[in-house]
Design a protein around this motif. Structure first.
Motif, PDB file in Angstrom:
ATOM      1  N   VAL A 174       1.114  10.909   2.324  1.00  0.00           N
ATOM      2  CA  VAL A 174       0.692  10.887   3.733  1.00  0.00           C
ATOM      3  C   VAL A 174       0.701  12.310   4.284  1.00  0.00           C
ATOM      4  N   SER A 175       1.760  13.041   3.988  1.00  0.00           N
ATOM      5  CA  SER A 175       1.890  14.411   4.480  1.00  0.00           C
ATOM      6  C   SER A 175       0.768  15.300   3.932  1.00  0.00           C
ATOM      7  N   ALA A 176       0.498  15.195   2.631  1.00  0.00           N
ATOM      8  CA  ALA A 176      -0.565  16.015   2.020  1.00  0.00           C
ATOM      9  C   ALA A 176      -1.936  15.634   2.564  1.00  0.00           C
ATOM     10  N   ILE A 203      -9.810  17.895  -7.023  1.00  0.00           N
ATOM     11  CA  ILE A 203      -8.405  18.137  -6.706  1.00  0.00           C
ATOM     12  C   ILE A 203      -7.695  16.781  -6.622  1.00  0.00           C
ATOM     13  N   ILE A 204      -6.577  16.653  -7.321  1.00  0.00           N
ATOM     14  CA  ILE A 204      -5.849  15.365  -7.304  1.00  0.00           C
ATOM     15  C   ILE A 204      -4.393  15.587  -6.862  1.00  0.00           C
ATOM     16  N   PRO A 205      -4.122  15.531  -5.564  1.00  0.00           N
ATOM     17  CA  PRO A 205      -2.720  15.519  -5.141  1.00  0.00           C
ATOM     18  C   PRO A 205      -2.151  14.131  -5.443  1.00  0.00           C
ATOM     19  N   TYR A 206      -0.971  14.075  -6.044  1.00  0.00           N
ATOM     20  CA  TYR A 206      -0.459  12.749  -6.418  1.00  0.00           C
ATOM     21  C   TYR A 206       1.062  12.691  -6.395  1.00  0.00           C
ATOM     22  N   ILE A 207       1.531  11.449  -6.310  1.00  0.00           N
ATOM     23  CA  ILE A 207       2.947  11.121  -6.488  1.00  0.00           C
ATOM     24  C   ILE A 207       2.999   9.908  -7.408  1.00  0.00           C
ATOM     25  N   SER A 208       3.991   9.869  -8.268  1.00  0.00           N
ATOM     26  CA  SER A 208       4.192   8.669  -9.082  1.00  0.00           C
ATOM     27  C   SER A 208       5.690   8.377  -9.100  1.00  0.00           C
ATOM     28  N   MET A 209       6.058   7.156  -8.741  1.00  0.00           N
ATOM     29  CA  MET A 209       7.494   6.834  -8.664  1.00  0.00           C
ATOM     30  C   MET A 209       8.024   6.321  -9.998  1.00  0.00           C
ATOM     31  N   HIS A 210       7.218   5.497 -10.674  1.00  0.00           N
ATOM     32  CA  HIS A 210       7.685   4.920 -11.937  1.00  0.00           C
ATOM     33  C   HIS A 210       6.712   5.168 -13.083  1.00  0.00           C
ATOM     34  N   GLY A 211       5.742   6.037 -12.887  1.00  0.00           N
ATOM     35  CA  GLY A 211       4.871   6.451 -13.987  1.00  0.00           C
ATOM     36  C   GLY A 211       3.483   5.836 -14.011  1.00  0.00           C
ATOM     37  N   THR A 246      -5.155   3.003   4.839  1.00  0.00           N
ATOM     38  CA  THR A 246      -4.355   3.994   5.576  1.00  0.00           C
ATOM     39  C   THR A 246      -4.807   5.406   5.241  1.00  0.00           C
ATOM     40  N   ILE A 247      -4.998   5.679   3.943  1.00  0.00           N
ATOM     41  CA  ILE A 247      -5.392   7.038   3.520  1.00  0.00           C
ATOM     42  C   ILE A 247      -6.793   7.373   4.040  1.00  0.00           C
ATOM     43  N   THR A 248      -7.729   6.469   3.861  1.00  0.00           N
ATOM     44  CA  THR A 248      -9.111   6.803   4.251  1.00  0.00           C
ATOM     45  C   THR A 248      -9.221   6.969   5.777  1.00  0.00           C
ATOM     46  N   LYS A 249      -8.444   6.196   6.522  1.00  0.00           N
ATOM     47  CA  LYS A 249      -8.459   6.366   7.989  1.00  0.00           C
ATOM     48  C   LYS A 249      -7.944   7.739   8.382  1.00  0.00           C
ATOM     49  N   MET A 250      -7.052   8.293   7.546  1.00  0.00           N
ATOM     50  CA  MET A 250      -6.463   9.605   7.867  1.00  0.00           C
ATOM     51  C   MET A 250      -7.439  10.751   7.651  1.00  0.00           C
ATOM     52  N   LEU A 251      -8.557  10.487   6.988  1.00  0.00           N
ATOM     53  CA  LEU A 251      -9.501  11.571   6.658  1.00  0.00           C
ATOM     54  C   LEU A 251     -10.619  11.666   7.700  1.00  0.00           C
ATOM     55  N   ASP A 252     -10.270  11.469   8.954  1.00  0.00           N
ATOM     56  CA  ASP A 252     -11.314  11.417   9.984  1.00  0.00           C
ATOM     57  C   ASP A 252     -11.876  12.785  10.371  1.00  0.00           C
ATOM     58  N   HIS A 253     -11.212  13.884  10.005  1.00  0.00           N
ATOM     59  CA  HIS A 253     -11.746  15.215  10.333  1.00  0.00           C
ATOM     60  C   HIS A 253     -12.537  15.824   9.192  1.00  0.00           C
ATOM     61  N   VAL A 254     -12.535  15.154   8.055  1.00  0.00           N
ATOM     62  CA  VAL A 254     -13.223  15.696   6.880  1.00  0.00           C
ATOM     63  C   VAL A 254     -14.510  14.899   6.692  1.00  0.00           C
ATOM     64  N   VAL A 261       4.243   2.276  -1.335  1.00  0.00           N
ATOM     65  CA  VAL A 261       5.657   2.161  -0.993  1.00  0.00           C
ATOM     66  C   VAL A 261       5.748   1.151   0.146  1.00  0.00           C
ATOM     67  N   LEU A 262       6.432   0.054  -0.079  1.00  0.00           N
ATOM     68  CA  LEU A 262       6.428  -1.063   0.873  1.00  0.00           C
ATOM     69  C   LEU A 262       4.974  -1.499   1.111  1.00  0.00           C
ATOM     70  N   PHE A 263       4.342  -1.069   2.210  1.00  0.00           N
ATOM     71  CA  PHE A 263       2.991  -1.567   2.486  1.00  0.00           C
ATOM     72  C   PHE A 263       1.946  -0.462   2.598  1.00  0.00           C
ATOM     73  N   GLY A 264       2.312   0.761   2.241  1.00  0.00           N
ATOM     74  CA  GLY A 264       1.346   1.844   2.425  1.00  0.00           C
ATOM     75  C   GLY A 264       1.574   2.974   1.441  1.00  0.00           C
ATOM     76  N   PRO A 265       0.904   4.100   1.668  1.00  0.00           N
ATOM     77  CA  PRO A 265       1.015   5.219   0.736  1.00  0.00           C
ATOM     78  C   PRO A 265       2.412   5.862   0.771  1.00  0.00           C
ATOM     79  N   HIS A 266       2.719   6.579  -0.289  1.00  0.00           N
ATOM     80  CA  HIS A 266       3.986   7.314  -0.366  1.00  0.00           C
ATOM     81  C   HIS A 266       4.015   8.369   0.750  1.00  0.00           C
ATOM     82  N   PRO A 267       5.135   8.543   1.453  1.00  0.00           N
ATOM     83  CA  PRO A 267       5.182   9.505   2.565  1.00  0.00           C
ATOM     84  C   PRO A 267       4.760  10.927   2.173  1.00  0.00           C
ATOM     85  N   SER A 268       5.053  11.362   0.950  1.00  0.00           N
ATOM     86  CA  SER A 268       4.631  12.715   0.548  1.00  0.00           C
ATOM     87  C   SER A 268       3.109  12.808   0.474  1.00  0.00           C
TER      88      SER A 268
END
Ligand code: FEO
Length: 394
Positions: free
Chosen positions: A316-318, A249-257, A347-355, A307-314
């Protein structure tokens, strides 16, 4: 509104909500929903099982009035959430002699949420029974079939299980019983992902407990009813098992391609290696579809620009959602493009602490992905294939 007879003396008295399109301001409801409540007439007592969302309380009262119900002795509440218990104050007002029958934890929540007097409650224990005369209700306390206070009710003589949220799904249909099992299975899987998946280990045991009851009908509190309980019990047994599928599964965002190019390349590389891939562009993704895809996929690849210094907010939400839903996914990683640095992967990997996942090497690139980045993605596809082969799912 109308009532519907399941078997003689047992009625659906709930409400359809064809227009509702979101639940908890989070879960899309593409097919609306229903709030199922049931009336059980015994030779001596009458019980109402669950109520409806407060926006539909007049539908419930109207159904009871049209059925000529002048007295309700018991109102069984299987779950304190508002879509099933929110009409309780009005029902108690209409039927002033009725006692609310539930477990102690549910009573405490109902008092907190609805400010009901404690004197209106009768408390049951796990495996406890309540006689209606020639009919008997049996209660199974099953914490975390959504909230910690949830319980199931079994009408012993007719072998009808009323499991509230468990086994239900969101669909507003006037069909009382499921006729299209393939459709029901897809919708129920989505519902399982959104509501039940975080409690997979508890639900595993409940599925077996329900099998032992051998219900003839499963009558949940959302969606149509099961006259063939085996198919949903088998489906749940698969979803709650430890088995995963050969899927990424690949949830993704791309701002400029750039990140989109990486997703495209990785998708192709995985497909050529015989792996099923489901990319989700988060700028237009149905949250329920994404959740559903996580039920049995072996690997999650989160793709984000910095985005700036971390993942795109969308993203982060996913990621937050995937983490709290606690899918049985075995492997995860991060790919994406950045402009001048940042802590996206961390930032992303730290968020996966329940998985409970094994983290695979991330692939990040400065700016537009070059040949080396594509080779790194090929190596990631090789690594994913190797991991899937170790699980014997390829
Ligand atoms: Fe359908 Fe947890 O409420």
């Amino acid at each position: 509104m109308v009532s519907r007879e399941l078997v003689p003396g047992v009625y659906w008295v709930g409400a359809y909500d064809f227009d509702r399109r979101i639940f908890d301001e989070l879960i899309p409801l593409p097919e609306g929903t229903t709030y199922n409540a049931y009336l059980v007439k015994g030779s001596e007592k009458t019980a109402l099982i669950d109520t409806v969302d407060p926006t539909k309380e007049y539908d419930l009262i109207s159904n009871l009035v049209k059925l000529g119900i002048e007295k309700i002795d018991y109102i069984v509440i299987n779950h304190a959430e508002q879509d099933h218990a929110g009409s309780l104050p009005m029902v108690l007002e209409f039927y002033p002699d009725a006692q609310v029958v539930t477990n102690a934890k549910c009573r405490d929540l109902l008092i907190a949420l609805l400010h009901l007097p404690e004197s209106r409650f009768t408390i049951i224990e796990d495996n406890g029974t309540l006689s209606l005369g020639d009919r008997t209700l049996r209660f199974l306390i099953t914490p975390w079939t959504h909230w910690p206070e949830t319980q199931l009710t079994f009408l012993a003589e007719d072998r009808i299980l009323f499991p509230c949220d468990l086994f239900g799904f969101h669909a507003a249909t006037t069909e009382l019983f499921i006729t299209d099992e393939a459709w029901a299975c897809r919708s129920a899987k989505r519902y399982y992902a959104e509501i039940m998946m975080p409690f997979r280990s508890s639900i595993k045991g409940y599925v077996e407990r329900v099998r032992e009851l051998d219900p003839a009908i499963i009558a949940p509190s959302h969606g149509p009813l099961y006259k063939n309980p085996k198919f949903i019990l088998d489906a749940y047994a698969g979803w709650v098992s430890d088995e995963v599928k050969n899927e990424v599964i690949i949830p993704y965002i791309s701002m400029h391609g750039s990140t989109a190019k990486m997703v495209d390349h990785l998708t192709g590389a995985l497909v050529t290696r015989g792996i099923v891939v489901k990319p989700f562009n988060l700028s237009r993704t149905d949250t329920g579809e994404l959740a559903c895809s996580l039920v049995d996929a072996a690997t999650l690849v989160i793709a984000t620009p910095t985005v700036l210094f971390g993942p795109h907010p969308s993203v982060v939400s996913a990621t937050y959602l995937a983490n709290v839903l606690r899918p049985k996914t075995r492997f995860a990683t991060v790919i994406g493009s950045y402009g001048w640095g940042g802590k996206t992967v961390e930032t992303i990997t730290k968020m996966l602490d329940h998985v409970k996942v094994e983290l695979l090497p991330p692939v990040t690139v400065l700016g537009e992905p070059d040949e080396k980045a594509m080779l790194d993605l090929d190596r990631l596809a090789d690594e994913i294939l190797k991991k899937h082969k170790e699980l014997n799912i390829v």
